[in-house]
Design a protein around this motif. Structure first.
Motif, PDB file in Angstrom:
ATOM      1  N   VAL A  29      43.958  34.912  51.582  1.00 35.33           N
ATOM      2  CA  VAL A  29      44.841  36.063  51.422  1.00 35.33           C
ATOM      3  C   VAL A  29      44.014  37.319  51.168  1.00 35.33           C
ATOM      4  N   ALA A  30      44.205  38.332  52.021  1.00 33.23           N
ATOM      5  CA  ALA A  30      43.607  39.642  51.785  1.00 33.23           C
ATOM      6  C   ALA A  30      44.581  40.448  50.935  1.00 33.23           C
ATOM      7  N   VAL A  31      44.067  41.050  49.897  1.00 36.53           N
ATOM      8  CA  VAL A  31      44.937  41.745  48.953  1.00 36.53           C
ATOM      9  C   VAL A  31      44.206  42.970  48.400  1.00 36.53           C
ATOM     10  N   ALA A  36      45.774  42.706  43.047  1.00 39.59           N
ATOM     11  CA  ALA A  36      45.278  41.394  42.613  1.00 39.59           C
ATOM     12  C   ALA A  36      45.043  41.391  41.102  1.00 39.59           C
ATOM     13  N   HIS A  37      44.387  42.413  40.624  1.00 37.88           N
ATOM     14  CA  HIS A  37      44.053  42.478  39.203  1.00 37.88           C
ATOM     15  C   HIS A  37      45.294  42.673  38.320  1.00 37.88           C
ATOM     16  N   GLY A  38      46.164  43.572  38.710  1.00 37.43           N
ATOM     17  CA  GLY A  38      47.296  43.926  37.857  1.00 37.43           C
ATOM     18  C   GLY A  38      48.503  43.027  37.950  1.00 37.43           C
ATOM     19  N   TRP A  39      48.679  42.345  39.097  1.00 37.70           N
ATOM     20  CA  TRP A  39      49.897  41.546  39.266  1.00 37.70           C
ATOM     21  C   TRP A  39      49.602  40.096  39.635  1.00 37.70           C
ATOM     22  N   LEU A  40      48.738  39.893  40.604  1.00 39.17           N
ATOM     23  CA  LEU A  40      48.545  38.556  41.166  1.00 39.17           C
ATOM     24  C   LEU A  40      47.753  37.616  40.256  1.00 39.17           C
ATOM     25  N   LEU A  41      46.620  38.055  39.765  1.00 42.82           N
ATOM     26  CA  LEU A  41      45.771  37.179  38.955  1.00 42.82           C
ATOM     27  C   LEU A  41      46.476  36.586  37.736  1.00 42.82           C
ATOM     28  N   PRO A  42      47.287  37.361  37.007  1.00 44.25           N
ATOM     29  CA  PRO A  42      47.977  36.762  35.865  1.00 44.25           C
ATOM     30  C   PRO A  42      48.963  35.657  36.259  1.00 44.25           C
ATOM     31  N   ARG A  43      49.335  35.563  37.524  1.00 42.93           N
ATOM     32  CA  ARG A  43      50.313  34.576  37.965  1.00 42.93           C
ATOM     33  C   ARG A  43      49.683  33.386  38.710  1.00 42.93           C
ATOM     34  N   LEU A  44      48.371  33.376  38.848  1.00 41.59           N
ATOM     35  CA  LEU A  44      47.718  32.320  39.629  1.00 41.59           C
ATOM     36  C   LEU A  44      47.852  30.935  39.008  1.00 41.59           C
ATOM     37  N   ALA A  45      47.876  30.841  37.708  1.00 40.11           N
ATOM     38  CA  ALA A  45      48.022  29.531  37.071  1.00 40.11           C
ATOM     39  C   ALA A  45      49.340  28.877  37.483  1.00 40.11           C
ATOM     40  N   ASP A  46      50.412  29.664  37.492  1.00 41.51           N
ATOM     41  CA  ASP A  46      51.709  29.127  37.935  1.00 41.51           C
ATOM     42  C   ASP A  46      51.653  28.728  39.403  1.00 41.51           C
ATOM     43  N   PHE A  47      51.022  29.557  40.229  1.00 40.13           N
ATOM     44  CA  PHE A  47      50.930  29.258  41.660  1.00 40.13           C
ATOM     45  C   PHE A  47      50.218  27.926  41.881  1.00 40.13           C
ATOM     46  N   THR A  48      49.090  27.715  41.223  1.00 42.88           N
ATOM     47  CA  THR A  48      48.340  26.471  41.434  1.00 42.88           C
ATOM     48  C   THR A  48      49.097  25.264  40.883  1.00 42.88           C
ATOM     49  N   ARG A  49      49.871  25.465  39.848  1.00 40.74           N
ATOM     50  CA  ARG A  49      50.687  24.365  39.323  1.00 40.74           C
ATOM     51  C   ARG A  49      51.794  24.000  40.309  1.00 40.74           C
ATOM     52  N   TRP A  50      52.404  25.000  40.954  1.00 39.63           N
ATOM     53  CA  TRP A  50      53.497  24.762  41.906  1.00 39.63           C
ATOM     54  C   TRP A  50      52.992  24.279  43.259  1.00 39.63           C
ATOM     55  N   HIS A  51      51.747  24.645  43.603  1.00 38.45           N
ATOM     56  CA  HIS A  51      51.188  24.309  44.919  1.00 38.45           C
ATOM     57  C   HIS A  51      49.803  23.685  44.765  1.00 38.45           C
ATOM     58  N   THR A  75      48.132  38.832  54.445  1.00 36.93           N
ATOM     59  CA  THR A  75      47.713  39.956  53.609  1.00 36.93           C
ATOM     60  C   THR A  75      48.873  40.399  52.728  1.00 36.93           C
ATOM     61  N   ILE A  76      48.522  41.045  51.638  1.00 31.95           N
ATOM     62  CA  ILE A  76      49.523  41.700  50.796  1.00 31.95           C
ATOM     63  C   ILE A  76      49.107  43.161  50.724  1.00 31.95           C
TER      64      ILE A  76
END
Length: 102
Positions: A29-31, A36-51, A75-76
């Motif tokens: 993913v290009a972002v 990435a820093h302000g929104w995406l990174l804090p949510r990566l733990a949930d993403f990896t748990r779900w996928h 891309t985002i």
């Protein structure tokens, strides 16, 4: 109690050994770095748990990414749906954040 816990571990391992192992798939993913820093990174733990079958590779860049080159899968970006050869989907209402991919 120790034997009961060991029995649970043994049964769990037997169940896991009979399940087909899912191959890890890369998702590139290009972002924008700020997104990435302000929104995406804090949510990566949930993403990896779900996928758990996906291995996420983030490519931080301010540059336009041509999806036809095959360097990333999606891309985002922020904008108004004007990217050639891309399927564009809104990610957040009103913010202008768009996800696009082939």
């Amino acid at each position: 109690m120790r034997q009961v816990l060991q029995d649970i571990v043994d049964v769990t391992e037997r169940i896991r050994s009979h399940r087909p192992v899912q191959q890890l798939q890369d998702l590139r993913v290009a972002v924008l770095p700020s997104f990435a820093h302000g929104w995406l990174l804090p949510r990566l733990a949930d993403f990896t748990r779900w996928h758990p079958h996906l291995r996420l590779q983030l490519h931080g860049s301010m540059d336009y990414v041509d999806l036809n080159e095959g360097q990333v899968d999606c891309t985002i970006r922020f904008g108004h749906r004007r990217w050639p050869d891309a399927e564009v989907r809104p990610l957040m209402g009103g913010s202008g954040a768009r996800g696009c991919g082939q």
